[in-house]
Enzyme design. Structure first.
Site, PDB file in Angstrom:
ATOM      1  N   GLU A  50       0.889  -1.194  -0.263  1.00 13.16           N
ATOM      2  CA  GLU A  50       0.241   0.104   0.223  1.00 13.16           C
ATOM      3  C   GLU A  50       0.948   1.015  -0.205  1.00 13.16           C
ATOM      4  OE1 GLU A  50      -3.192  -0.522  -0.804  1.00 13.16           O
ATOM      5  OE2 GLU A  50      -3.245  -2.351  -0.604  1.00 13.16           O
ATOM      6  N   PHE A 183     -16.663  -5.865  -9.782  1.00 20.78           N
ATOM      7  CA  PHE A 183     -18.675  -5.558  -9.774  1.00 20.78           C
ATOM      8  C   PHE A 183     -18.158  -3.857  -9.373  1.00 20.78           C
ATOM      9  CE2 PHE A 183     -19.574  -9.650 -10.612  1.00 20.78           C
ATOM     10  CZ  PHE A 183     -19.699  -9.648 -11.139  1.00 20.78           C
TER      11      PHE A 183
END
Length: 191
Positions: A50, A183
């Site tokens: 990250e 999605f």
């Protein structure tokens, strides 16, 4: 919520004379009894991953907000800085600069580090199959699937699993219901 992510607080803008700011969210294990919260090796690897995204955002020299930092990075390059940063976890001098036993302060023993290096590529082939399955499933559902056709999305999943999984999913498997990357996670048709 599990997982970790980098998000933008401020984007770089030469027009607004604004420096980029990012923040990391990394969920770790809570303390247990008298033991403080400790990071597993995987937690450290995730933090470095990250941080790679954060560095890409904060070290940008592009003056235009819409192209600076992590904005409009090509899909095949979006993970490059983060995966590059993960490599530092396997560099002993880097690891020794911060990793120590929480009670004794002892550095990670060389024998244990050697095991970490060996374990790095354990099941790499299965990991690659998993990513290929995700990619093929993503592209198939976005490019070829037709609602109301002969196959349901779950049929597509089962059909593709035959080519990309060692152990086929159970007939009642509903993995697609939790495959949020394609999605709701911003990777739609780009996984």
């Amino acid at each position: 919520r599990g997982g970790a992510w980098m998000a933008v607080c401020l984007g770089r803008s030469a027009l607004l004379d604004r420096k980029p700011v990012a923040y990391l969210t990394c969920n770790g294990s809570p303390p247990v009894g008298g033991t403080p919260s400790l990071m597993s090796f995987r937690d450290v690897e995730t933090l470095f991953h990250e941080m790679g995204h954060g560095l890409q955002h904060m070290l940008t020299t592009v003056p235009y907000a819409d192209a600076a930092g992590i904005n409009n990075v090509e899909w095949d390059a979006v993970e490059l800085p983060s995966q590059f940063m993960e490599n530092w976890c396997y560099h002993k001098p880097t690891l020794d600069s911060f990793a120590a036993h929480y009670e004794t302060g002892e550095a990670l023993p060389a024998e244990l580090f050697a095991k970490v290096l060996k374990a790095r590529h354990y099941n790499a082939g299965l990991g690659m199959l998993r990513q290929l399955f995700f990619s093929k499933l993503d592209m198939e559902l976005h490019a070829a699937f037709r609602a109301g056709g002969k196959e349901t999305p779950f049929d597509v999943q089962q059909r593709l699993a035959a080519d990309f999984t060692v152990i086929p999913p159970l007939p009642e498997d509903k993995f697609l219901c939790s495959f949020s990357h394609i999605f709701a996670g911003g990777y739609a048709a780009g996984y």
